[in-house]
Design a protein around this motif. Structure first.
Motif, PDB file in Angstrom:
ATOM      1  N   HIS A   7       0.835  -1.195   0.000  1.00  0.00           N
ATOM      2  CA  HIS A   7       0.000   0.000   0.000  1.00  0.00           C
ATOM      3  C   HIS A   7       0.875   1.253   0.000  1.00  0.00           C
ATOM      4  N   THR A   8       1.986   1.229   0.728  1.00  0.00           N
ATOM      5  CA  THR A   8       2.881   2.375   0.757  1.00  0.00           C
ATOM      6  C   THR A   8       3.679   2.484  -0.529  1.00  0.00           C
ATOM      7  N   ALA A   9       4.203   1.366  -0.989  1.00  0.00           N
ATOM      8  CA  ALA A   9       5.093   1.396  -2.138  1.00  0.00           C
ATOM      9  C   ALA A   9       4.384   1.804  -3.413  1.00  0.00           C
ATOM     10  N   HIS A  10       3.072   1.549  -3.512  1.00  0.00           N
ATOM     11  CA  HIS A  10       2.407   1.749  -4.789  1.00  0.00           C
ATOM     12  C   HIS A  10       1.244   2.737  -4.716  1.00  0.00           C
ATOM     13  N   SER A  11       1.160   3.542  -3.645  1.00  0.00           N
ATOM     14  CA  SER A  11      -0.004   4.393  -3.478  1.00  0.00           C
ATOM     15  C   SER A  11      -0.133   5.424  -4.578  1.00  0.00           C
ATOM     16  N   ALA A  12       0.981   5.793  -5.215  1.00  0.00           N
ATOM     17  CA  ALA A  12       0.929   6.812  -6.251  1.00  0.00           C
ATOM     18  C   ALA A  12       0.555   6.246  -7.615  1.00  0.00           C
ATOM     19  N   GLN A  13       0.463   4.937  -7.721  1.00  0.00           N
ATOM     20  CA  GLN A  13       0.185   4.323  -9.007  1.00  0.00           C
ATOM     21  C   GLN A  13      -1.296   3.997  -9.096  1.00  0.00           C
ATOM     22  N   GLU A  14      -2.021   4.711  -9.964  1.00  0.00           N
ATOM     23  CA  GLU A  14      -3.463   4.560 -10.039  1.00  0.00           C
ATOM     24  C   GLU A  14      -3.874   3.541 -11.086  1.00  0.00           C
ATOM     25  N   HIS A  15      -2.976   3.194 -11.987  1.00  0.00           N
ATOM     26  CA  HIS A  15      -3.338   2.269 -13.053  1.00  0.00           C
ATOM     27  C   HIS A  15      -2.226   1.263 -13.230  1.00  0.00           C
ATOM     28  N   ASP A  16      -2.622   0.028 -13.402  1.00  0.00           N
ATOM     29  CA  ASP A  16      -1.646  -1.044 -13.578  1.00  0.00           C
ATOM     30  C   ASP A  16      -2.015  -1.818 -14.824  1.00  0.00           C
ATOM     31  N   ALA A  17      -1.272  -1.577 -15.897  1.00  0.00           N
ATOM     32  CA  ALA A  17      -1.592  -2.194 -17.178  1.00  0.00           C
ATOM     33  C   ALA A  17      -1.446  -3.704 -17.131  1.00  0.00           C
ATOM     34  N   GLY A  18      -0.674  -4.216 -16.172  1.00  0.00           N
ATOM     35  CA  GLY A  18      -0.456  -5.653 -16.084  1.00  0.00           C
ATOM     36  C   GLY A  18      -1.391  -6.339 -15.108  1.00  0.00           C
ATOM     37  N   ASP A  19      -2.527  -5.730 -14.792  1.00  0.00           N
ATOM     38  CA  ASP A  19      -3.422  -6.276 -13.777  1.00  0.00           C
ATOM     39  C   ASP A  19      -4.212  -7.459 -14.339  1.00  0.00           C
ATOM     40  N   LEU A  20      -3.875  -8.648 -13.858  1.00  0.00           N
ATOM     41  CA  LEU A  20      -4.604  -9.872 -14.204  1.00  0.00           C
ATOM     42  C   LEU A  20      -5.287 -10.441 -12.965  1.00  0.00           C
ATOM     43  N   SER A  21      -5.572  -9.580 -11.998  1.00  0.00           N
ATOM     44  CA  SER A  21      -6.032 -10.052 -10.696  1.00  0.00           C
ATOM     45  C   SER A  21      -7.255 -10.948 -10.790  1.00  0.00           C
ATOM     46  N   GLU A  22      -8.263 -10.534 -11.559  1.00  0.00           N
ATOM     47  CA  GLU A  22      -9.487 -11.321 -11.659  1.00  0.00           C
ATOM     48  C   GLU A  22      -9.196 -12.713 -12.217  1.00  0.00           C
ATOM     49  N   LEU A  23      -8.443 -12.757 -13.317  1.00  0.00           N
ATOM     50  CA  LEU A  23      -8.144 -14.039 -13.952  1.00  0.00           C
ATOM     51  C   LEU A  23      -7.317 -14.930 -13.033  1.00  0.00           C
ATOM     52  N   LEU A  24      -6.333 -14.354 -12.350  1.00  0.00           N
ATOM     53  CA  LEU A  24      -5.481 -15.138 -11.462  1.00  0.00           C
ATOM     54  C   LEU A  24      -6.261 -15.660 -10.264  1.00  0.00           C
ATOM     55  N   ASP A  25      -7.168 -14.849  -9.731  1.00  0.00           N
ATOM     56  CA  ASP A  25      -7.983 -15.315  -8.606  1.00  0.00           C
ATOM     57  C   ASP A  25      -8.904 -16.454  -9.033  1.00  0.00           C
ATOM     58  N   LEU A  26      -9.459 -16.358 -10.241  1.00  0.00           N
ATOM     59  CA  LEU A  26     -10.333 -17.424 -10.723  1.00  0.00           C
ATOM     60  C   LEU A  26      -9.544 -18.700 -10.998  1.00  0.00           C
ATOM     61  N   ASP A  27      -8.354 -18.556 -11.553  1.00  0.00           N
ATOM     62  CA  ASP A  27      -7.491 -19.716 -11.772  1.00  0.00           C
ATOM     63  C   ASP A  27      -7.214 -20.421 -10.445  1.00  0.00           C
ATOM     64  N   ALA A  28      -6.904 -19.626  -9.412  1.00  0.00           N
ATOM     65  CA  ALA A  28      -6.620 -20.200  -8.096  1.00  0.00           C
ATOM     66  C   ALA A  28      -7.851 -20.890  -7.515  1.00  0.00           C
ATOM     67  N   GLU A  29      -9.026 -20.296  -7.720  1.00  0.00           N
ATOM     68  CA  GLU A  29     -10.262 -20.865  -7.176  1.00  0.00           C
ATOM     69  C   GLU A  29     -10.618 -22.170  -7.877  1.00  0.00           C
ATOM     70  N   VAL A  30     -10.600 -22.157  -9.203  1.00  0.00           N
ATOM     71  CA  VAL A  30     -11.059 -23.314  -9.967  1.00  0.00           C
ATOM     72  C   VAL A  30     -10.076 -24.467  -9.898  1.00  0.00           C
ATOM     73  N   LEU A  31      -8.783 -24.150  -9.901  1.00  0.00           N
ATOM     74  CA  LEU A  31      -7.759 -25.189  -9.977  1.00  0.00           C
ATOM     75  C   LEU A  31      -7.025 -25.386  -8.654  1.00  0.00           C
TER      76      LEU A  31
END
Length: 290
Positions: A7-31
């Protein structure tokens, strides 16, 4: 070792072009069962206490490792601020914040932060993204504690979800999407289908085990059974595929893909009863050559 708060290290970054959070969370859930079986088969000789997850994403490997080794702590490294924020949230919600230490780092950078001397390094779907994986492997060799283990895990591309003859208006659609995706990735992911055993040996490792595990609908303890979760996973994955290859698809294929991705349409993925997850993961387990 000091671990920065995401939270401290990245508070100034509002956009993350490499954000795959949804897909990665679903991969973890399903598999989840499949991943647990991979971790359970690691050839550990002593109980590791310091684990390093390189390219941790939102923590699928991190939490699977902590389940297997309940007295261990994980240093979880990723270059995506969004992934690290999500990892931090999940660790806090699970009461594991004191055992998970997120670190922001680019594994292709000239210098890595202090990552300690791990007993076990887990690198899942990470090395093929690097411009210089040989340099990264030499660094890992230098980090590992005596007798430590490196586990390299790679998927055989994006998972597939549809039967070969689906959908009705464009049979084989998924095969054509994957072929287009492979052509796109060939231009900038030179190590995507790497056989990591030769490179591991050339960078000072002995490969103790190499194992390929298949994920197929309805087979084995790793097979997903939650139809709704599989549909969400398929939708998230195929949306990413569409973003990447839409320009290469024929109008018929693009229309068929859009029909699958329309959550309110009659051909929506969530309405199908024939979805499944098909892919393979290969694991290379290696130790520094003595």
């Amino acid at each position: 070792m000091t671990h920065p708060s995401p939270h401290t290290a990245h508070s100034a970054q509002e956009h993350d072009a490499g954000d795959l959070s949804e897909l990665l969370d679903l991969d973890a859930e399903v598999l989840a069962g499949h991943l647990a079986s991979l971790v359970a088969r690691l050839p550990v000789t002593d109980t590791p206490r310091h684990l390093l997850d390189l390219g941790c994403g939102t923590g699928a490997g991190t939490f699977a490792l902590l389940d297997r080794f309940p007295r261990a702590e994980v240093t979880a490294v990723d270059s995506s601020p969004a992934h690290l924020r999500r990892l931090h949230e999940k660790a806090a919600a699970a009461g594991l914040a004191d055992r998970v230490h997120p670190v922001a780092a680019d594994l292709d950078a000239e210098e890595w932060p202090d990552l300690g001397a791990p007993d076990l390094v887990w690198a899942s779907a990470a090395l093929h993204h690097l411009a210089d994986p040989e340099r990264a492997l030499r660094r890992v060799r230098g980090l590992l504690a005596p007798g430590g283990l490196l586990a390299v895990v790679e998927l055989a591309g994006f998972p597939r979800f549809l039967p070969a003859d689906a959908p009705a208006g464009a049979p084989g659609l998924e095969d054509r999407c994957h072929a287009a995706l492979d052509r796109r990735h060939a231009a900038h992911l030179a190590h995507r289908h790497e056989n990591w055993a030769p490179l591991l040996r050339s960078t000072g490792f002995d490969v103790e085990a190499e194992r390929t595990l298949a994920i197929e609908p309805g087979r084995g303890p790793q097979a997903p059974s939650d139809r709704e979760a599989v549909a969400r996973y398929a939708s998230s994955a195929l949306r990413r595929v569409r973003e990447a290859v839409a320009a290469e698809l024929t109008p018929r294929d693009l229309a068929a893909l859009d029909a699958l991705l329309d959550p309110d349409g009659p051909h929506a993925l969530a309405r199908r009863n024939d979805l499944g997850v098909r892919t393979t993961r290969t694991v290379w387990a290696a130790r520094p050559t003595v």
